[in-house]
Write a protein that holds these residues in place. Structure first.
Motif, PDB file in Angstrom:
ATOM      1  N   ASP A   1       0.107   7.762   0.116  1.00 26.79           N
ATOM      2  CA  ASP A   1       0.508   9.148  -0.582  1.00 26.79           C
ATOM      3  C   ASP A   1      -0.343  10.206  -0.452  1.00 26.79           C
ATOM      4  OD1 ASP A   1      -1.577   7.810  -1.835  1.00 26.79           O
ATOM      5  OD2 ASP A   1      -0.785   8.152  -3.873  1.00 26.79           O
TER       6      ASP A   1
ATOM      7  N   TYR B   1      -2.922   2.665  -3.903  1.00 26.41           N
ATOM      8  CA  TYR B   1      -2.818   4.064  -3.457  1.00 26.41           C
ATOM      9  C   TYR B   1      -3.869   4.727  -2.600  1.00 26.41           C
ATOM     10  CZ  TYR B   1       0.536   3.449  -7.146  1.00 26.41           C
ATOM     11  OH  TYR B   1       1.846   2.988  -7.772  1.00 26.41           O
ATOM     12  N   GLN B   2      -3.373   5.406  -1.413  1.00 27.94           N
ATOM     13  CA  GLN B   2      -4.290   5.818  -0.716  1.00 27.94           C
ATOM     14  C   GLN B   2      -5.063   7.059  -1.413  1.00 27.94           C
ATOM     15  OE1 GLN B   2      -2.219   6.898   3.030  1.00 27.94           O
ATOM     16  NE2 GLN B   2      -3.103   5.183   4.023  1.00 27.94           N
ATOM     17  N   THR B   3      -4.314   7.725  -2.378  1.00 19.25           N
ATOM     18  CA  THR B   3      -4.980   8.910  -2.774  1.00 19.25           C
ATOM     19  C   THR B   3      -6.282   8.662  -4.055  1.00 19.25           C
ATOM     20  OG1 THR B   3      -3.256   8.722  -4.703  1.00 19.25           O
ATOM     21  CG2 THR B   3      -2.926  10.662  -2.970  1.00 19.25           C
ATOM     22  N   ASP B   4      -6.210   7.283  -4.403  1.00 18.44           N
ATOM     23  CA  ASP B   4      -7.230   6.729  -5.076  1.00 18.44           C
ATOM     24  C   ASP B   4      -8.633   6.373  -4.083  1.00 18.44           C
ATOM     25  OD1 ASP B   4      -6.052   6.649  -7.399  1.00 18.44           O
ATOM     26  OD2 ASP B   4      -5.289   4.462  -7.155  1.00 18.44           O
TER      27      ASP B   4
ATOM     28  N   ARG C   1       0.857  -1.199  -0.118  1.00 19.60           N
ATOM     29  CA  ARG C   1      -0.007  -0.087   0.022  1.00 19.60           C
ATOM     30  C   ARG C   1       0.911   1.382  -0.001  1.00 19.60           C
ATOM     31  NH1 ARG C   1      -2.925  -0.768   4.757  1.00 19.60           N
ATOM     32  NH2 ARG C   1      -2.012   0.786   6.028  1.00 19.60           N
ATOM     33  N   ILE C   2       0.638   2.061  -0.974  1.00 25.21           N
ATOM     34  CA  ILE C   2       1.475   3.316  -0.984  1.00 25.21           C
ATOM     35  C   ILE C   2       0.537   4.642  -0.328  1.00 25.21           C
ATOM     36  CG2 ILE C   2       2.603   4.885  -2.451  1.00 25.21           C
ATOM     37  CD1 ILE C   2       3.798   2.275  -2.639  1.00 25.21           C
TER      38      ILE C   2
ATOM     39  N   VAL D   1       7.603   6.729  -5.495  1.00 31.07           N
ATOM     40  CA  VAL D   1       6.920   5.708  -5.626  1.00 31.07           C
ATOM     41  C   VAL D   1       7.748   4.707  -6.481  1.00 31.07           C
ATOM     42  CG1 VAL D   1       4.819   4.704  -6.886  1.00 31.07           C
ATOM     43  CG2 VAL D   1       4.795   6.790  -5.616  1.00 31.07           C
TER      44      VAL D   1
ATOM     45  N   SER E   1       4.894  13.539  -1.440  1.00 26.28           N
ATOM     46  CA  SER E   1       5.048  12.524  -2.242  1.00 26.28           C
ATOM     47  C   SER E   1       5.244  12.719  -3.648  1.00 26.28           C
ATOM     48  CB  SER E   1       3.487  11.829  -2.192  1.00 26.28           C
ATOM     49  OG  SER E   1       3.157  11.453  -0.869  1.00 26.28           O
TER      50      SER E   1
END
Length: 471
Positions: free
Chosen positions: A43, A74-77, A40-41, A54, A49
């Motif tokens: 970000d 990706y947390q931004t998703d 898990r990224i 990445v 970031s």
């Protein structure tokens, strides 16, 4: 229970030694128990970031062979998901809007520090306040329990108990709406059904906060294992000056990924006196509960020794491209010279890294600039003039330039001059190599080649004659 672990780096820099060890421990635990390893990224720090970070993380994981079963996620998703959960907490009065200004919070912190009180939010907005204006900025805070305690049954540290009155109402979402680390971790670990969280003990202070959010959401938190930090040889936290560089820098510096993984698994974990482990042995033997509670010390010399063990015991065909890569960085075309496989074979036990191996292998492909001063002083003396001349003549007359014939020639010159073989071989080695160390003289002469050997011997003879004229 189905074991599901995760590695969740923030892409604000490279994958460093500490992160790589955490990833390895999580990967091993999942593999040993037939579970799932998730990448898990994290970000959500949009300012820091970067795509480059990445990629550095993904490349580092791939080089180390830490394959993941799910991800990268990706947390931004997932911002919509976080907003939904925050709204739920607001609706259930488990979170609230805080309109305190940065200036007020800074003043509060300064006052608490002056009074030697642990800095924390004082709950001004906890009971609910009117917005200063219609468009007043606000953060969203978690309504942390004010009594009771949080118990963490840590797989490494044992039972850890934190009183809730030591915790304040942490921020769940910033004024721009972006969620914070402690909140997103809870949502992600729950949604991804993470059963075991293995991470550095610098996160231990975050764990009771996260557990309280789990409880507020009616969720069961995962089992935690907080891995002690890695120290430098001076006892201070590992930093760049100790070798805490990107794991990919170790690739550039000529280390094998197997060696680095083997070294990392031994930072805080052991199995008897065994030092070298295959990946299969690591999976079979590793248990997170056996990790030492004390901090580990990073030892570059031990890593280099371990790398040498792997180089010595690896297939030459695997090593040769790595040596070729390092030689090419030095401007050498390995197709113009001896077979790189043969060079690798004779140097395999003589170097700790491929950078070092390339350094001591340059002479096979191009003439050196100068003789090593110490070696020349000892071996290229006037007394070596006759042995070197005789050796040069005998080598020039050879019909076949093969190791066996070369060895026999050096031996015959030694016997003819009634000298020990070293009295001929060592001046010859320094003449051809430029220093006093190399593989066996027969293999060295063979791989350097007839023309280069004779040319370099002539240079050494001139050096000795000039030296004789000066003495």
């Amino acid at each position: 229970m189905t074991v599901r672990t995760r590695f969740a780096p923030s892409p604000t820099g490279y994958l460093h030694i500490g992160g790589a060890r955490t990833a390895l421990f999580s990967w091993l635990y999942a593999r040993r128990h037939g579970g799932t390893f998730v990448l898990r990224i994290e970000d959500t720090d949009l300012e820091r970031s970067t795509p480059e970070s990445v990629q550095a993380i993904l490349d580092g994981m791939a080089w180390l062979g830490l394959d993941y079963d799910e991800g990268p996620i990706y947390q931004t998703d997932r911002f919509d998901r976080y907003r939904d959960v925050i709204q739920r907490l607001l609706d259930e009065d488990k979170a609230y809007k805080c309109y305190c200004s940065r200036e007020r919070l800074d003043a509060l912190r300064a006052e608490q520090m002056e009074q030697k009180i642990k800095p924390r939010y004082d709950g001004t907005c906890r009971a609910g306040v009117e917005p200063p204006s219609a468009d007043a900025p606000y953060v969203i805070r978690f309504r942390n329990p004010q009594d009771g305690e949080v118990v963490i049954d840590d797989m490494i540290r044992g039972r850890v108990t934190i009183s809730n009155d030591e915790l304040d109402d942490l921020i769940l979402a910033r004024t721009d709406g972006t969620p914070t680390y402690n909140f997103t971790v809870v949502v992600d670990d729950s949604d991804m059904k993470i059963s075991h969280v293995i991470r550095g003990d610098d996160h231990l202070n975050n764990t009771p906060r996260q557990i309280n959010i789990f409880r507020a959401l009616g969720l069961e938190p995962p089992t935690y294992a907080h891995v002690p930090m890695i120290l430098g040889s001076d006892g201070k936290r590992l930093s760049k000056r100790h070798g805490a560089v990107s794991v990919l820098q170790y690739r550039e510096d000529g280390y094998l990924p197997e060696a680095l993984v083997n070294y990392l698994v031994r930072l805080g974990w052991s199995h008897g006196d065994q030092e070298v482990f295959t990946r299969e042995e690591m999976i079979e033997l590793f248990d997170i509960t056996d990790v030492n509670r004390a901090a580990s010390v990073f030892n570059p010399e031990k890593l280099a020794w371990l790398n040498q063990q792997y180089i010595m015991n690896s297939d030459v065909a695997k090593l040769a491209p790595l040596l070729a890569e390092q030689l090419e960085k030095r401007g050498i075309d390995v197709t113009q010279g001896p077979d790189i496989l043969e060079v690798t074979r004779v140097q395999q036990e003589r170097a700790k890294t491929f950078v070092e191996m390339a350094e001591i292998s340059e002479f096979f492909y191009r003439d050196f600039d100068a003789f090593d001063e110490k070696a020349a002083k000892k071996h290229l003396r006037p007394v070596a003039l006759e042995p070197l001349e005789k050796a040069r003549d005998a080598l020039a007359a050879l019909d076949e330039w093969e190791p066996e014939a070369l060895h026999r020639t050096v031996q015959e010159v030694s016997e003819a001059l009634e000298l020990k073989m070293g009295k001929v071989a060592q001046p010859l080695r320094v003449a051809v190599v430029g220093r006093a160390a190399s593989p066996g003289i027969d293999e060295t002469l063979y791989l350097v080649g007839r023309d280069a050997c004779l040319r370099r011997i002539d240079r050494a003879l001139d050096f000795i004659r000039q030296r004789a004229g000066q003495e």
